[in-house]
Design a protein around this motif. Structure first.
Motif, PDB file in Angstrom:
ATOM      1  N   SER A 142      -1.103  -4.471   8.119  1.00 34.23           N
ATOM      2  CA  SER A 142      -1.326  -4.255   6.706  1.00 34.23           C
ATOM      3  C   SER A 142      -1.559  -5.616   6.076  1.00 34.23           C
ATOM      4  O   SER A 142      -0.644  -6.420   5.959  1.00 34.23           O
ATOM      5  CB  SER A 142      -0.121  -3.568   6.050  1.00 34.23           C
ATOM      6  OG  SER A 142      -0.269  -3.660   4.637  1.00 34.23           O
ATOM      7  N   ALA A 143      -2.825  -5.856   5.736  1.00 39.00           N
ATOM      8  CA  ALA A 143      -3.167  -7.143   5.132  1.00 39.00           C
ATOM      9  C   ALA A 143      -2.450  -7.276   3.793  1.00 39.00           C
ATOM     10  O   ALA A 143      -2.010  -8.359   3.399  1.00 39.00           O
ATOM     11  CB  ALA A 143      -4.674  -7.251   4.943  1.00 39.00           C
ATOM     12  N   MET A 144      -2.302  -6.141   3.123  1.00 32.80           N
ATOM     13  CA  MET A 144      -1.702  -6.142   1.799  1.00 32.80           C
ATOM     14  C   MET A 144      -0.233  -6.558   1.866  1.00 32.80           C
ATOM     15  O   MET A 144       0.233  -7.356   1.062  1.00 32.80           O
ATOM     16  CB  MET A 144      -1.823  -4.746   1.202  1.00 32.80           C
ATOM     17  CG  MET A 144      -1.529  -4.681  -0.263  1.00 32.80           C
ATOM     18  SD  MET A 144      -1.768  -2.995  -0.787  1.00 32.80           S
ATOM     19  CE  MET A 144      -3.311  -3.150  -1.639  1.00 32.80           C
ATOM     20  N   HIS A 145       0.498  -6.006   2.826  1.00 32.08           N
ATOM     21  CA  HIS A 145       1.926  -6.323   2.932  1.00 32.08           C
ATOM     22  C   HIS A 145       2.204  -7.462   3.907  1.00 32.08           C
ATOM     23  O   HIS A 145       3.338  -7.917   4.009  1.00 32.08           O
ATOM     24  CB  HIS A 145       2.701  -5.078   3.367  1.00 32.08           C
ATOM     25  CG  HIS A 145       2.595  -3.959   2.386  1.00 32.08           C
ATOM     26  ND1 HIS A 145       3.162  -4.004   1.138  1.00 32.08           N
ATOM     27  CD2 HIS A 145       1.939  -2.777   2.447  1.00 32.08           C
ATOM     28  CE1 HIS A 145       2.879  -2.893   0.478  1.00 32.08           C
ATOM     29  NE2 HIS A 145       2.132  -2.141   1.252  1.00 32.08           N
ATOM     30  N   GLY A 146       1.198  -7.863   4.636  1.00 36.23           N
ATOM     31  CA  GLY A 146       1.404  -8.956   5.578  1.00 36.23           C
ATOM     32  C   GLY A 146       2.116  -8.528   6.853  1.00 36.23           C
ATOM     33  O   GLY A 146       2.604  -9.370   7.601  1.00 36.23           O
ATOM     34  N   SER A 147       2.134  -7.248   7.131  1.00 32.89           N
ATOM     35  CA  SER A 147       2.824  -6.827   8.355  1.00 32.89           C
ATOM     36  C   SER A 147       1.855  -6.779   9.541  1.00 32.89           C
ATOM     37  O   SER A 147       0.664  -6.516   9.381  1.00 32.89           O
ATOM     38  CB  SER A 147       3.503  -5.468   8.153  1.00 32.89           C
ATOM     39  OG  SER A 147       2.586  -4.554   7.617  1.00 32.89           O
ATOM     40  N   ARG A 152     -17.068  -4.253   8.170  1.00 31.41           N
ATOM     41  CA  ARG A 152     -17.858  -3.816   7.024  1.00 31.41           C
ATOM     42  C   ARG A 152     -17.085  -4.026   5.721  1.00 31.41           C
ATOM     43  O   ARG A 152     -15.896  -4.348   5.758  1.00 31.41           O
ATOM     44  CB  ARG A 152     -18.292  -2.370   7.230  1.00 31.41           C
ATOM     45  CG  ARG A 152     -17.167  -1.450   7.393  1.00 31.41           C
ATOM     46  CD  ARG A 152     -17.553  -0.095   7.916  1.00 31.41           C
ATOM     47  NE  ARG A 152     -16.315   0.611   8.126  1.00 31.41           N
ATOM     48  CZ  ARG A 152     -15.572   1.072   7.125  1.00 31.41           C
ATOM     49  NH1 ARG A 152     -15.957   0.939   5.862  1.00 31.41           N
ATOM     50  NH2 ARG A 152     -14.431   1.668   7.376  1.00 31.41           N
ATOM     51  N   PRO A 153     -17.762  -3.856   4.587  1.00 28.44           N
ATOM     52  CA  PRO A 153     -17.099  -4.107   3.311  1.00 28.44           C
ATOM     53  C   PRO A 153     -15.883  -3.205   3.140  1.00 28.44           C
ATOM     54  O   PRO A 153     -15.860  -2.089   3.655  1.00 28.44           O
ATOM     55  CB  PRO A 153     -18.166  -3.741   2.277  1.00 28.44           C
ATOM     56  CG  PRO A 153     -19.455  -3.802   2.996  1.00 28.44           C
ATOM     57  CD  PRO A 153     -19.168  -3.478   4.413  1.00 28.44           C
ATOM     58  N   ASN A 154     -14.878  -3.733   2.427  1.00 28.48           N
ATOM     59  CA  ASN A 154     -13.713  -2.952   2.027  1.00 28.48           C
ATOM     60  C   ASN A 154     -12.677  -2.652   3.097  1.00 28.48           C
ATOM     61  O   ASN A 154     -11.741  -1.905   2.857  1.00 28.48           O
ATOM     62  CB  ASN A 154     -14.121  -1.620   1.375  1.00 28.48           C
ATOM     63  CG  ASN A 154     -14.481  -1.845  -0.072  1.00 28.48           C
ATOM     64  OD1 ASN A 154     -13.815  -2.616  -0.762  1.00 28.48           O
ATOM     65  ND2 ASN A 154     -15.545  -1.216  -0.508  1.00 28.48           N
ATOM     66  N   VAL A 155     -12.855  -3.211   4.292  1.00 27.23           N
ATOM     67  CA  VAL A 155     -11.828  -2.983   5.315  1.00 27.23           C
ATOM     68  C   VAL A 155     -10.605  -3.863   5.048  1.00 27.23           C
ATOM     69  O   VAL A 155      -9.533  -3.602   5.584  1.00 27.23           O
ATOM     70  CB  VAL A 155     -12.348  -3.241   6.744  1.00 27.23           C
ATOM     71  CG1 VAL A 155     -13.349  -2.167   7.146  1.00 27.23           C
ATOM     72  CG2 VAL A 155     -12.932  -4.619   6.881  1.00 27.23           C
ATOM     73  N   GLY A 156     -10.792  -4.915   4.248  1.00 29.61           N
ATOM     74  CA  GLY A 156      -9.637  -5.749   3.894  1.00 29.61           C
ATOM     75  C   GLY A 156      -9.719  -7.183   4.400  1.00 29.61           C
ATOM     76  O   GLY A 156      -8.696  -7.865   4.495  1.00 29.61           O
ATOM     77  N   LYS A 157     -10.916  -7.663   4.673  1.00 32.99           N
ATOM     78  CA  LYS A 157     -11.083  -9.029   5.206  1.00 32.99           C
ATOM     79  C   LYS A 157     -10.573 -10.076   4.215  1.00 32.99           C
ATOM     80  O   LYS A 157      -9.809 -10.976   4.585  1.00 32.99           O
ATOM     81  CB  LYS A 157     -12.563  -9.302   5.526  1.00 32.99           C
ATOM     82  CG  LYS A 157     -13.152  -8.425   6.588  1.00 32.99           C
ATOM     83  CD  LYS A 157     -14.600  -8.776   6.882  1.00 32.99           C
ATOM     84  CE  LYS A 157     -15.529  -8.553   5.684  1.00 32.99           C
ATOM     85  NZ  LYS A 157     -15.622  -7.132   5.275  1.00 32.99           N
TER      86      LYS A 157
END
Ligand code: GDP
Ligand code: GDP
Length: 437
Positions: free
Chosen positions: A330-335, A186-191
């Motif tokens: 963590s999509a943001m940190h790439g972990s 769904r939206p906002n999960v970080g795709k």
């Protein structure tokens, strides 16, 4: 694109009954799983396995509101306006009503190719039922009974003849070495964050695959020496700030991505647990028989206590898909991305593994001897031999007698036994039971 068929009609004519007749899963076991939600308005018809198409039940339309609220109603209406084919469903018992006339006017304005489907003709003279609607002037008319599945095959054949082929499927399938993956959720999960990070890291080798209708329908990349193709990412990647704000959950795009991939990665937001929308995406993946990896995103933002809470919640909510691996990322940190791609690889390997008849029959024999099926009203099923019936998902054809007496519990036992024995991780497994000596 997967073709799109919209069911339009006033309330109570049998749209949802027809919807179910077209989209019901072949896999009864999957249907029963508690925790799986199915969207009652969107589904995929796979009655002809080679030609799947999306079915949308538009519910209320043209001001004839049936209680489909807000975004869903708007999406359903938009879907009808873009449908490759509209099935205008009317009630053969009640005949034409003024509401039907209203809908007809709306349909004429939208000018989509339309079949007239006269439902509930069970026990009626089909010709008389059709005559009642002849003044509507449709060239393609069908008398059916959704409840009794009468006339569905004829209708399906004509629908398929009218629908365009899914050209994307062929283009995407041209390189057997590439594992086709889709990031859904769904939206906002970080795709978008995840896809951009993956492609950012791989900028040197990522290349876009040209499609027929749009400029790009997929992106190819390599990771740790393995080749992948991200399907249906165009929408995800191009997301602008404006879109981000107004984006509604596009169910059709999600169904499309699931259809075109081999491994579906469902992204969850660790802060939100498993929502109804997540469960409905999960249902769509299971219906499609796709290999599955769960990516629990935003793991970075959680305290140790919160992580424990989330672990507990996920294992409860996802207890019916214990075969799928859940990777914390963590999509943001790439972990967690290396582990994510390993899980994708394992799921794909399981989904496409091949089996010899002797190893499958051996597995069946051991399963049978360890735990024979119980006697049901004096009868007991006999399992004779088995062989592989296809991959992605792995399918096992079991031959035997009195197979109708096999309970769901026993079928589940067989499935779990085969999973363990063949180490099948991250893929649904199907059994087909064939009666005979
Ligand atoms: P919708 O409001 O258009 O989605 O209609 P439903 O699918 O909910 O059906 C409305 C009612 O009509 C239900 O009671 C169904 O059982 C009944 N119904 C649907 N299809 C048929 C059919 O083919 N024959 C008969 N006799 N009843 C039907
Ligand atoms: P999409 O709608 O699924 O494509 O989600 P986006 O990629 O647009 O992400 C939605 C929001 O979640 C954005 O504000 C992101 O910055 C944020 N986000 C995405 N991944 C992570 C993550 O791993 N950790 C945290 N803390 N936030 C994230």
């Amino acid at each position: 694109m997967l073709p799109l068929v919209a069911l339009v009609g006033r309330p109570n004519v049998g749209k949802s009954t027809l919807f179910n007749a077209l989209t019901r899963s072949r896999d009864a076991l999957v249907h029963d799983e508690p925790g799986v939600t199915r969207d009652r308005h969107y589904g995929v018809c796979r009655l002809d396995e080679a030609r799947p198409f999306v079915v949308v039940d538009t519910g209320g339309i043209a001001g004839v509101d049936e209680g489909l609220a807000g975004a869903t109603a708007r999406q359903a209406r938009a879907a009808a306006e873009e449908a490759d084919l509209v099935l205008f469903v009317v009630d053969g018992r009640e005949g034409a009503s003024s509401l039907d006339d209203d809908i007809l006017r709306w349909l004429r304005k939208s000018a989509r190719p339309t079949f007239l489907v006269v439902n509930k003709t069970d026990g009626l003279d089909a010709r008389a039922a059709l005559a009642e609607f002849s003044r509507y002037g449709f060239a393609d008319v069908f008398a059916i009974s959704s409840a009794h599945r009468h006339g569905i095959d004829e209708l399906l054949a004509k629908v398929l003849a009218r629908l365009p082929a899914d050209g994307d499927a062929e283009i995407l399938d041209d390189d057997p070495e590439r594992v086709r993956i889709a990031f859904v959720g769904r939206p906002n999960v970080g795709k978008s964050t995840l896809v951009n990070r993956i492609l950012g890291e791989e900028r040197m080798i990522a290349s876009e695959v040209a499609g027929t209708t749009r400029d790009s329908i997929a992106v190819d990349l390599e990771r740790d020496g393995r080749k992948y193709r991200l399907v249906d990412t165009a929408g995800i990647r191009r997301k602008s700030k404006v879109e981000e704000a107004v984006e509604t959950f596009s169910i059709i795009k999600t169904l499309q991505a699931i259809e075109h991939c081999q491994v579906a990665v469902i992204m969850l937001d660790a802060n939100e647990g498993v929502t109804d929308q997540d469960a409905s995406v999960l249902g769509a993946v299971l219906d499609a028989g796709r290999a599955l990896v769960l990516a629990v995103n935003k793991w970075d933002g959680l305290s140790t206590y919160q992580r424990e809470q989330v672990e507990g919640l996920l294992s409860r909510k996802l207890s019916f898909v214990t075969w799928a691996e859940a990777v914390r990322i963590s999509a943001m940190h790439g972990s967690g991305l290396r582990e994510l791609f390993r899980a994708i690889h394992r799921a794909h390997a399981s989904a496409t593994r091949t089996f010899s008849t002797s190893e499958v029959t051996k597995a069946l024999e051991i399963a049978y001897e360890t735990n024979p099926p119980p006697v049901v009203r004096g009868h007991v099923a006999k399992l004779r031999f088995a062989h592989a019936g296809g991959e992605n998902p792995p399918t096992f054809i079991v031959h035997g007698t009195r197979l109708r007496t096999l309970s769901d519990t026993y079928k589940r036992y067989l499935e779990n036994f085969f999973r363990k024995r063949f180490k099948l991780i991250g893929t649904p497994v199907r059994f087909v039971f064939k009666e005979g000596e």
